[in-house]
Write a protein that holds these residues in place. Structure first.
Motif, PDB file in Angstrom:
ATOM      1  N   LEU A 127       0.829  -1.196   0.000  1.00  0.00           N
ATOM      2  CA  LEU A 127       0.000   0.000   0.000  1.00  0.00           C
ATOM      3  C   LEU A 127       0.871   1.256   0.000  1.00  0.00           C
ATOM      4  CD1 LEU A 127      -2.566  -1.039   2.778  1.00  0.00           C
ATOM      5  CD2 LEU A 127      -2.763  -1.412   0.306  1.00  0.00           C
ATOM      6  N   SER A 128       0.295   2.354  -0.460  1.00  0.00           N
ATOM      7  CA  SER A 128       1.023   3.626  -0.420  1.00  0.00           C
ATOM      8  C   SER A 128       1.167   4.092   1.025  1.00  0.00           C
ATOM      9  CB  SER A 128       0.281   4.685  -1.234  1.00  0.00           C
ATOM     10  OG  SER A 128      -0.930   5.052  -0.578  1.00  0.00           O
ATOM     11  N   GLU A 129       2.155   4.939   1.251  1.00  0.00           N
ATOM     12  CA  GLU A 129       2.356   5.498   2.588  1.00  0.00           C
ATOM     13  C   GLU A 129       1.117   6.275   3.041  1.00  0.00           C
ATOM     14  OE1 GLU A 129       5.299   8.869   4.236  1.00  0.00           O
ATOM     15  OE2 GLU A 129       6.332   7.098   3.423  1.00  0.00           O
ATOM     16  N   ALA A 130       0.467   6.975   2.087  1.00  0.00           N
ATOM     17  CA  ALA A 130      -0.725   7.757   2.418  1.00  0.00           C
ATOM     18  C   ALA A 130      -1.875   6.847   2.851  1.00  0.00           C
ATOM     19  CB  ALA A 130      -1.151   8.599   1.219  1.00  0.00           C
ATOM     20  N   GLN A 131      -2.042   5.706   2.154  1.00  0.00           N
ATOM     21  CA  GLN A 131      -3.122   4.794   2.537  1.00  0.00           C
ATOM     22  C   GLN A 131      -2.833   4.143   3.881  1.00  0.00           C
ATOM     23  OE1 GLN A 131      -4.552   2.107  -0.475  1.00  0.00           O
ATOM     24  NE2 GLN A 131      -5.767   0.899   0.961  1.00  0.00           N
ATOM     25  N   ARG A 134      -4.854  -9.173  -1.668  1.00  0.00           N
ATOM     26  CA  ARG A 134      -4.485 -10.074  -2.768  1.00  0.00           C
ATOM     27  C   ARG A 134      -2.981 -10.113  -3.037  1.00  0.00           C
ATOM     28  NH1 ARG A 134      -9.730  -8.320  -4.827  1.00  0.00           N
ATOM     29  NH2 ARG A 134      -8.910  -6.743  -6.262  1.00  0.00           N
ATOM     30  N   ASP A 135      -2.247  -9.110  -2.569  1.00  0.00           N
ATOM     31  CA  ASP A 135      -0.791  -9.091  -2.768  1.00  0.00           C
ATOM     32  C   ASP A 135      -0.021  -9.476  -1.504  1.00  0.00           C
ATOM     33  OD1 ASP A 135      -0.867  -8.237  -5.480  1.00  0.00           O
ATOM     34  OD2 ASP A 135      -1.283  -6.199  -4.808  1.00  0.00           O
ATOM     35  N   ASN A 136      -0.740  -9.888  -0.467  1.00  0.00           N
ATOM     36  CA  ASN A 136      -0.089 -10.222   0.798  1.00  0.00           C
ATOM     37  C   ASN A 136       0.502 -11.628   0.722  1.00  0.00           C
ATOM     38  OD1 ASN A 136       0.613 -10.718   3.496  1.00  0.00           O
ATOM     39  ND2 ASN A 136      -1.115  -9.540   4.291  1.00  0.00           N
ATOM     40  N   LYS A 137       1.786 -11.736   1.057  1.00  0.00           N
ATOM     41  CA  LYS A 137       2.456 -13.045   1.009  1.00  0.00           C
ATOM     42  C   LYS A 137       1.859 -14.038   1.998  1.00  0.00           C
ATOM     43  CE  LYS A 137       6.881 -10.995  -0.382  1.00  0.00           C
ATOM     44  NZ  LYS A 137       8.271 -10.714   0.040  1.00  0.00           N
ATOM     45  N   ALA A 138       1.112 -13.537   2.986  1.00  0.00           N
ATOM     46  CA  ALA A 138       0.500 -14.429   3.981  1.00  0.00           C
ATOM     47  C   ALA A 138      -0.512 -15.380   3.343  1.00  0.00           C
ATOM     48  CB  ALA A 138      -0.183 -13.615   5.072  1.00  0.00           C
ATOM     49  N   THR A 139      -0.964 -15.059   2.133  1.00  0.00           N
ATOM     50  CA  THR A 139      -1.915 -15.942   1.433  1.00  0.00           C
ATOM     51  C   THR A 139      -1.381 -17.370   1.367  1.00  0.00           C
ATOM     52  OG1 THR A 139      -2.724 -14.090   0.101  1.00  0.00           O
ATOM     53  CG2 THR A 139      -3.210 -16.303  -0.703  1.00  0.00           C
ATOM     54  N   LEU A 148      -9.180   1.479  -1.577  1.00  0.00           N
ATOM     55  CA  LEU A 148      -9.857   0.185  -1.567  1.00  0.00           C
ATOM     56  C   LEU A 148      -9.055  -0.822  -0.762  1.00  0.00           C
ATOM     57  CD1 LEU A 148     -10.767  -0.215  -5.364  1.00  0.00           C
ATOM     58  CD2 LEU A 148     -12.328   0.457  -3.529  1.00  0.00           C
ATOM     59  N   MET A 149      -9.763  -1.750  -0.126  1.00  0.00           N
ATOM     60  CA  MET A 149      -9.127  -2.973   0.370  1.00  0.00           C
ATOM     61  C   MET A 149      -9.465  -4.047  -0.662  1.00  0.00           C
ATOM     62  SD  MET A 149      -9.409  -3.049   4.534  1.00  0.00           S
ATOM     63  CE  MET A 149     -11.142  -3.442   4.574  1.00  0.00           C
ATOM     64  N   GLU A 150      -8.443  -4.561  -1.320  1.00  0.00           N
ATOM     65  CA  GLU A 150      -8.617  -5.521  -2.412  1.00  0.00           C
ATOM     66  C   GLU A 150      -8.256  -6.910  -1.881  1.00  0.00           C
ATOM     67  OE1 GLU A 150      -7.453  -2.643  -6.119  1.00  0.00           O
ATOM     68  OE2 GLU A 150      -5.844  -3.197  -4.732  1.00  0.00           O
ATOM     69  N   ASP A 151      -9.281  -7.656  -1.507  1.00  0.00           N
ATOM     70  CA  ASP A 151      -9.071  -8.868  -0.713  1.00  0.00           C
ATOM     71  C   ASP A 151      -9.519 -10.149  -1.398  1.00  0.00           C
ATOM     72  OD1 ASP A 151      -8.135  -7.237   1.287  1.00  0.00           O
ATOM     73  OD2 ASP A 151      -9.924  -7.374   2.544  1.00  0.00           O
TER      74      ASP A 151
END
Length: 206
Positions: free
Chosen positions: A35-39, A168-173, A196-199
């Motif tokens: 995620l961006s620093e702002a998000q 969706r980009d989290n390695k924990a998947t 958005l939270m893209e899950d």
């Protein structure tokens, strides 16, 4: 590490500062490359301030802290440490420790008797809403210990399984898939400010 070195305690009023320190340590480190620093800043205030965390208990969330017991011959010289920067500055976390050499190293939030009819219409499930361990604790069995605890609580509640959302980009998947979760569907959640939270929504039926 042996599972006997870990213990889980439900968060009480005096424990909120400890939980907040864990959040400040773990969450930005987990998502700094996603995620961006702002998000991250926006979500830390919206979802992870102490006021927000406490409010989540009013809608069914139960929070727990994972502790790692150090050998009796070792003294706690420091608590949480960081090795990354956020907001252009190194993170600064106050040392924390517990009684009997118990050092907090992760946290969990679950919502028992959660309804998601896309997963099952036969009853309720337990949602693992948050599950994180300190970066230096990953690979020690800490995450599995927390998940085993969540499963035990789900069975106590009489739920039909366990669900969780994961970016969706989290390695924990891969950890969740290894544990036995299946990716059931994907969904985007609008959290305001154009973010958005893209899950993936994952599920483990009993």
């Amino acid at each position: 590490m042996s599972p006997k070195q870990f213990s889980v305690k439900e968060v009480r009023e005096k424990d909120w500062p400890v939980l907040k320190q864990l959040v400040d340590e773990v969450w930005p480190a987990t998502f700094k490359d996603i995620l961006s620093e702002a998000q991250i800043s926006y979500m830390m205030e919206m979802m992870y301030s102490v006021a927000s965390l406490k409010k989540q208990t009013e809608t069914g969330s139960k929070f727990y802290i994972l502790y790692n017991k150090l050998p009796q011959d070792k003294t706690i010289r420091h608590g949480l440490e960081t090795d990354f920067q956020f907001g252009g500055k190194p993170r600064s976390i106050k040392p924390i420790g517990g009684a009997n050499n118990d050092v907090p190293c992760g946290y969990l939030a679950i919502i028992p008797q959660y309804t998601n009819e896309k997963l099952t219409t036969r009853g309720t499930v337990t949602k693992v809403d948050k599950i994180y361990v300190l970066p230096k604790t990953q690979g020690t069995g800490a995450g599995r210990f927390l998940m085993d605890f969540a499963f035990a609580e789900a069975k106590k509640a009489g739920d039909l399984g366990v669900t969780l959302n994961v970016n969706r980009d989290n390695k924990a998947t891969s950890f969740y898939e290894y544990y036995g979760f299946k990716n059931m569907y994907s969904e985007d959640f609008d959290i305001g400010k154009g973010y958005l939270m893209e899950d993936h929504i994952m599920y483990y039926p009993f």
